[in-house]
Design a protein around this motif. Structure first.
Motif, PDB file in Angstrom:
ATOM      1  N   ARG A 374     -13.058   1.979  12.773  1.00  0.00           N
ATOM      2  CA  ARG A 374     -11.964   3.520  11.189  1.00  0.00           C
ATOM      3  C   ARG A 374     -12.487   3.633  10.519  1.00  0.00           C
ATOM      4  O   ARG A 374     -12.601   4.868  10.229  1.00  0.00           O
ATOM      5  N   TYR A 375     -12.344   2.616   9.628  1.00  0.00           N
ATOM      6  CA  TYR A 375     -12.810   2.950   8.399  1.00  0.00           C
ATOM      7  C   TYR A 375     -14.080   2.797   8.528  1.00  0.00           C
ATOM      8  O   TYR A 375     -14.333   3.605   7.126  1.00  0.00           O
ATOM      9  N   ALA A 376     -14.664   1.702   8.548  1.00  0.00           N
ATOM     10  CA  ALA A 376     -16.380   2.046   8.382  1.00  0.00           C
ATOM     11  C   ALA A 376     -16.559   3.275   9.029  1.00  0.00           C
ATOM     12  O   ALA A 376     -17.459   4.148   7.968  1.00  0.00           O
ATOM     13  N   ALA A 377     -15.874   4.431  10.005  1.00  0.00           N
ATOM     14  CA  ALA A 377     -16.168   5.851  10.426  1.00  0.00           C
ATOM     15  C   ALA A 377     -15.954   6.473   9.343  1.00  0.00           C
ATOM     16  O   ALA A 377     -17.031   7.131   8.948  1.00  0.00           O
ATOM     17  N   ALA A 378     -15.272   6.465   8.294  1.00  0.00           N
ATOM     18  CA  ALA A 378     -14.412   7.309   7.467  1.00  0.00           C
ATOM     19  C   ALA A 378     -15.439   7.182   6.179  1.00  0.00           C
ATOM     20  O   ALA A 378     -15.749   8.153   5.602  1.00  0.00           O
ATOM     21  N   TRP A 379     -15.430   5.810   5.749  1.00  0.00           N
ATOM     22  CA  TRP A 379     -16.171   5.667   4.773  1.00  0.00           C
ATOM     23  C   TRP A 379     -17.864   6.880   5.244  1.00  0.00           C
ATOM     24  O   TRP A 379     -18.490   7.290   4.547  1.00  0.00           O
ATOM     25  N   PHE A 380     -18.405   5.975   7.037  1.00  0.00           N
ATOM     26  CA  PHE A 380     -19.944   6.535   7.375  1.00  0.00           C
ATOM     27  C   PHE A 380     -19.761   8.065   6.687  1.00  0.00           C
ATOM     28  O   PHE A 380     -20.988   8.741   6.797  1.00  0.00           O
ATOM     29  N   THR A 407     -18.733  -5.418   5.349  1.00  0.00           N
ATOM     30  CA  THR A 407     -19.421  -5.426   3.822  1.00  0.00           C
ATOM     31  C   THR A 407     -20.270  -4.257   4.538  1.00  0.00           C
ATOM     32  O   THR A 407     -20.781  -4.202   3.154  1.00  0.00           O
ATOM     33  N   HIS A 408     -20.839  -3.871   5.056  1.00  0.00           N
ATOM     34  CA  HIS A 408     -22.134  -3.164   5.311  1.00  0.00           C
ATOM     35  C   HIS A 408     -21.789  -1.850   5.219  1.00  0.00           C
ATOM     36  O   HIS A 408     -22.293  -0.804   4.950  1.00  0.00           O
ATOM     37  N   PHE A 409     -20.088  -1.703   5.134  1.00  0.00           N
ATOM     38  CA  PHE A 409     -19.833   0.122   4.964  1.00  0.00           C
ATOM     39  C   PHE A 409     -18.575   0.451   4.039  1.00  0.00           C
ATOM     40  O   PHE A 409     -17.652   0.753   3.640  1.00  0.00           O
ATOM     41  N   GLY A 410     -18.764  -0.347   3.046  1.00  0.00           N
ATOM     42  CA  GLY A 410     -17.692  -0.769   1.686  1.00  0.00           C
ATOM     43  C   GLY A 410     -16.791  -1.772   1.831  1.00  0.00           C
ATOM     44  O   GLY A 410     -16.014  -1.784   0.801  1.00  0.00           O
ATOM     45  N   GLY A 411     -16.641  -2.252   2.794  1.00  0.00           N
ATOM     46  CA  GLY A 411     -15.480  -3.385   2.753  1.00  0.00           C
ATOM     47  C   GLY A 411     -15.421  -4.803   2.475  1.00  0.00           C
ATOM     48  O   GLY A 411     -16.819  -5.099   2.542  1.00  0.00           O
ATOM     49  N   GLY A 435     -13.901  11.362   4.516  1.00  0.00           N
ATOM     50  CA  GLY A 435     -14.542  10.244   3.785  1.00  0.00           C
ATOM     51  C   GLY A 435     -13.987  10.104   2.709  1.00  0.00           C
ATOM     52  O   GLY A 435     -13.172  10.302   2.200  1.00  0.00           O
ATOM     53  N   PRO A 436     -13.486   8.697   2.058  1.00  0.00           N
ATOM     54  CA  PRO A 436     -13.011   7.966   0.896  1.00  0.00           C
ATOM     55  C   PRO A 436     -13.473   8.808  -0.180  1.00  0.00           C
ATOM     56  O   PRO A 436     -14.546   9.243  -0.241  1.00  0.00           O
ATOM     57  N   GLU A 437     -12.356   8.491  -1.777  1.00  0.00           N
ATOM     58  CA  GLU A 437     -13.097   8.578  -2.739  1.00  0.00           C
ATOM     59  C   GLU A 437     -14.414   7.961  -3.317  1.00  0.00           C
ATOM     60  O   GLU A 437     -13.959   6.885  -2.786  1.00  0.00           O
ATOM     61  N   ALA A 467     -27.628   7.392  -3.506  1.00  0.00           N
ATOM     62  CA  ALA A 467     -26.293   8.143  -2.992  1.00  0.00           C
ATOM     63  C   ALA A 467     -27.447   9.424  -4.608  1.00  0.00           C
ATOM     64  O   ALA A 467     -28.506   9.230  -5.278  1.00  0.00           O
ATOM     65  N   GLU A 468     -26.761  10.897  -4.251  1.00  0.00           N
ATOM     66  CA  GLU A 468     -27.077  11.772  -5.246  1.00  0.00           C
ATOM     67  C   GLU A 468     -26.376  11.889  -5.935  1.00  0.00           C
ATOM     68  O   GLU A 468     -25.274  12.233  -6.030  1.00  0.00           O
ATOM     69  N   GLY A 469     -27.408  11.454  -6.505  1.00  0.00           N
ATOM     70  CA  GLY A 469     -26.965  10.851  -8.659  1.00  0.00           C
ATOM     71  C   GLY A 469     -25.899   9.934  -8.991  1.00  0.00           C
ATOM     72  O   GLY A 469     -25.386   9.663 -10.095  1.00  0.00           O
ATOM     73  N   GLY A 470     -25.932   9.048  -7.929  1.00  0.00           N
ATOM     74  CA  GLY A 470     -25.084   8.043  -8.487  1.00  0.00           C
ATOM     75  C   GLY A 470     -25.494   6.739  -6.567  1.00  0.00           C
ATOM     76  O   GLY A 470     -26.104   7.200  -6.281  1.00  0.00           O
ATOM     77  N   ALA A 471     -24.513   5.925  -6.897  1.00  0.00           N
ATOM     78  CA  ALA A 471     -24.688   4.797  -6.274  1.00  0.00           C
ATOM     79  C   ALA A 471     -23.884   5.264  -4.819  1.00  0.00           C
ATOM     80  O   ALA A 471     -23.153   6.110  -4.296  1.00  0.00           O
ATOM     81  N   LEU A 472     -23.815   4.092  -3.629  1.00  0.00           N
ATOM     82  CA  LEU A 472     -22.900   4.928  -2.621  1.00  0.00           C
ATOM     83  C   LEU A 472     -21.669   4.768  -2.522  1.00  0.00           C
ATOM     84  O   LEU A 472     -21.134   3.636  -3.754  1.00  0.00           O
ATOM     85  N   PRO A 473     -21.377   5.340  -2.157  1.00  0.00           N
ATOM     86  CA  PRO A 473     -19.563   5.015  -2.924  1.00  0.00           C
ATOM     87  C   PRO A 473     -18.689   4.883  -2.255  1.00  0.00           C
ATOM     88  O   PRO A 473     -19.204   3.644  -1.238  1.00  0.00           O
ATOM     89  N   SER A 474     -18.063   3.653  -2.748  1.00  0.00           N
ATOM     90  CA  SER A 474     -17.639   2.844  -2.535  1.00  0.00           C
ATOM     91  C   SER A 474     -15.867   2.982  -2.230  1.00  0.00           C
ATOM     92  O   SER A 474     -14.954   3.543  -2.819  1.00  0.00           O
TER      93      SER A 474
END
Length: 477
Positions: A374-380, A407-411, A435-437, A467-474
């Motif tokens: 569920r966290y990965a779905a929210a992050w993605f 870990t592939h999804f920011g975890g 999506g998370p901040e 990312a558009e203007g930066g790295a992937l959010p984590s």
């Protein structure tokens, strides 16, 4: 009212007209049920007409048995000439043949209105008529041998059971029965030579049965000799059916294609489905652009290519479309996406795989059975499509090889319980989230916006931005 061998002429005429009407209605209904939806090909019509014999054949056999019972009672043991013996069954063959022809005409009228692929095989129609003749002869012989009131019903049920068993039972049965393999495979085509051999077998066995019966009734040696010749013809047809090798395809298929924005090609008999297929696979192609799974051409292939290991060229994907029934394009797209990655059910990786597959299909992201899913779905869901494409480009091998992890999804390891609660709090319909901040100092634009021209790329020139203007959010630490 003048009687004719136990049944009046008026009754024979009325029953014949009724039989034609019943056989016509049953033939059209049965053939329509065999037609592959949406396939505009003459071979489809031939297969449907032959398939209608499953219903019309037993009815014709029951009608022939009814006339035979009445005729047997009317003769009262009187001797007959060969012509007198075969005249009635031949008349029934004319009635059944007329109904069969009318069924072909009805389907042909529907077919000629639109452009059809392939070609009409007369040998297939002749084989269907020969198969109907076999039903009639069997019904006639049963009715003559068993002159009971219930015999027509027994003849119809017996023929239906016999030929259904031949078609669905042993592997050799469908070659002897008046039938073809169903459903019709547009890439398989039809074999005119096989139809000819089948016709020889059916005509031979029908003639042998009818002339053998006539030889017993008339006690004529010449009729018996003709029956033996018919047996030889039937044996020749059977031998050819079992010795000739069936070709894999009877004709070369020239695709019908729609070129923009990607090339989508299907069997010419299914060209009516091009707009829907293009609409579905353009969306998938846009999501796979820039990844190892990107493609620019879609081709409909027969399912046997999967079994034989036939692969498509680079940039070309193979899809399978069985018919053009409602939802066919979505079904083909789902099957393609499911085939991209290995199944990994009963493992945590399966939930991560389903998240990516749902995005490729354009469906809401699933929440999954575990908190980390569920966290990965929210992050993605917090990523834009450009970010997701770049993410998939990097982790495509892990996606297809069932090696995705949290870990592939920011975890991070040991954070699944905490991040699972974060995912649940921001989860929307279907397990998706706003999506998370992003981390402090990171820039995360609204989903769906593209980077400005000349924006810097973490991976260097020529690489799609992470990312558009930066790295992937984590997630926040």
């Amino acid at each position: 009212m003048r009687e004719h061998r136990g049944v009046s002429r008026e009754e024979l005429q009325q029953s014949g007209l009724m039989a034609v009407a019943i056989l016509l209605v049953l033939g059209v209904v049965a053939a329509w049920s065999v037609l592959v939806p949406g396939v505009s090909a003459w071979e489809n019509i031939v297969v449907a007409v032959i398939g209608s014999l499953r219903l019309t054949g037993p009815v014709a056999a029951a009608f022939a048995a009814w006339v035979a019972v009445r005729r047997r009672r009317g003769t009262r043991g009187r001797s007959m000439t060969p012509w007198q013996a075969v005249r009635a069954p031949l008349a029934i063959l004319v009635v059944a043949g007329g109904a069969f022809t009318a069924t072909v005409v009805v389907l042909a009228v529907r077919t000629v209105i639109t452009e059809q692929a392939g070609r009409l095989l007369p040998s297939g129609l002749v084989m269907g008529a020969a198969g109907l003749a076999l039903y009639v002869v069997i019904g006639w012989v049963i009715g003559w041998l068993l002159p009971w009131t219930i015999t027509p019903v027994l003849a119809g049920l017996g023929c239906y059971s016999l030929f259904t068993w031949l078609c669905q039972g042993p592997a050799w049965g469908d070659r002897l029965a008046p039938a073809t393999r169903e459903p019709y495979d547009p890439f398989q085509g039809l074999n005119a030579a096989a139809f000819t051999d089948q016709t020889l077998w059916l005509v031979g066995i029908s003639s042998a049965l009818l002339l053998g019966w006539a030889a017993v009734v008339t006690r004529q040696a010449l009729v018996l000799a003709a029956a033996l010749i018919a047996v030889l013809a039937a044996g020749t047809g059977m031998a050819r059916l079992f010795t000739e090798q069936q070709p894999v395809s009877a004709q070369q298929v020239v695709y019908s294609c729609q070129e923009w924005p990607i090339m989508v090609c299907v069997h010419p008999g299914m060209r009516a489905g091009l707009p829907e297929l293009s609409a579905e696979f353009v969306k998938i192609a846009s999501r796979l652009a820039g990844t190892p799974g990107e493609f620019s051409r879609v081709e409909q292939h027969p399912r046997r290519d999967t079994a034989t290991g036939v692969t498509a060229a680079a940039g070309v994907i193979a899809i399978h479309v069985d018919d053009l029934a409602a939802g066919f394009a979505e079904k083909a797209a789902d099957e393609f996406v499911e085939g991209l990655a290995a199944r990994c059910d009963a493992t945590p990786a399966g939930g991560y795989r389903d998240i990516v597959a749902a995005w490729l299909r354009g469906e809401p992201l699933p929440g999954g059975p575990l908190p980390e899913h569920r966290y990965a779905a929210a992050w993605f869901s917090g990523l834009t499509d450009v970010q997701r494409r770049d993410w998939l480009r990097l982790y495509y091998a892990d996606f297809t090889g069932c090696r995705l992890q949290s870990t592939h999804f920011g975890g991070q390891a040991g954070q699944t319980s905490q991040t699972g609660q974060t995912g649940q709090a921001g989860q929307g319909a279907g397990g998706a989230s706003t999506g998370p901040e992003p981390p402090a100092g990171g820039v995360h634009q609204a989903p769906g916006r593209s980077p400005s021209p000349g924006a810097s790329t973490p991976g260097g020139p020529g690489r799609a931005p992470f990312a558009e203007g930066g790295a992937l959010p984590s997630p926040r630490g």
